[in-house]
Design an enzyme around this catalytic site. Structure first.
Site, PDB file in Angstrom:
ATOM      1  N   GLN A  51       0.819  -1.219   0.000  1.00  0.00           N
ATOM      2  CA  GLN A  51       0.000   0.000   0.000  1.00  0.00           C
ATOM      3  C   GLN A  51       0.848   1.262   0.000  1.00  0.00           C
ATOM      4  OE1 GLN A  51      -2.659  -1.475   3.410  1.00  0.00           O
ATOM      5  NE2 GLN A  51      -4.035  -0.232   2.164  1.00  0.00           N
ATOM      6  N   HIS A 130      -7.107  -9.340   6.431  1.00  0.00           N
ATOM      7  CA  HIS A 130      -7.158  -8.277   5.420  1.00  0.00           C
ATOM      8  C   HIS A 130      -5.740  -7.874   5.005  1.00  0.00           C
ATOM      9  CE1 HIS A 130      -8.889  -4.252   3.932  1.00  0.00           C
ATOM     10  NE2 HIS A 130      -7.587  -4.057   3.909  1.00  0.00           N
ATOM     11  N   GLU A 131      -4.865  -7.668   6.004  1.00  0.00           N
ATOM     12  CA  GLU A 131      -3.496  -7.208   5.683  1.00  0.00           C
ATOM     13  C   GLU A 131      -2.681  -8.307   4.999  1.00  0.00           C
ATOM     14  OE1 GLU A 131      -3.106  -4.151   5.707  1.00  0.00           O
ATOM     15  OE2 GLU A 131      -4.825  -3.720   6.973  1.00  0.00           O
TER      16      GLU A 131
HETATM   17 ZN    ZN Z   1      -6.384  -2.690   2.972  1.00  0.00          ZN
END
Ligand code: ZN
Length: 158
Positions: A51, A130-131
């Site tokens: 990210q 999620h990560e």
């Molecule tokens: Zn995310």
């Protein structure tokens, strides 16, 4: 403190499989610190290295109990089921309903490369999964049931 720019969905870096970390070089140590700063600055519950444009298996999480650093995390076990709203810093202003396991057990290394295991339920399990999905190039939107919603920031201080 240094903030990193968060990549937004559509950026191909978010669709790639990340490489493991072999050792905590000064560069990786700085990345981890910057990821924590960037997560807090953006009021996130978690942030994964892709990210911020780095294809390494690193994630940081804080579900309200202090920062957790996960280097090379592996899911060992999951069980149960939970359905709830999920969002992502790479898709600002949106959320959607996602069903995931209610429990997850993960093995990872910390910022000093010490191995540890962490177990979580509910929000922590959701954040862990999620990560870790990000490290394999997956976004929660692949799991969303129904439409994405716009998030209203009632409590955000501007
Ligand atoms: Zn995310």
């Amino acid at each position: 403190m240094a903030l990193r720019q968060i990549r937004i969905q559509g950026d191909s870096v978010l669709e790639k499989v990340c490489r493991p970390v072999e050792k905590i070089s000064p560069r990786i140590a700085t990345l981890i610190e910057d990821m924590i700063d960037t997560m807090y600055e953006n009021n996130g519950v978690g942030l994964a290295a892709p990210q911020v444009g780095v294809l390494r298996r690193i994630a940081v999480i804080d579900v309200g109990e202090g920062p957790i650093v996960l280097v090379n995390p592996v899911v060992l076990e999951t069980s149960g089921e939970q359905t709830g709203e999920e969002g992502c810093l790479s898709l600002p202003g949106k959320s959607g309903q996602v069903t995931r396991p209610n429990y997850a057990k993960v093995r990872a290394f910390d910022a000093e490369m010490n191995e540890f295991e962490i177990e979580g339920e509910e929000l922590l399990a959701r954040a862990l999964l999620h990560e870790i999905d990000h490290l394999d190039g997956h976004m929660y939107t692949e799991l969303v049931e129904g439409p994405l919603h716009d998030v209203t920031y009632d409590e955000e201080e501007e």
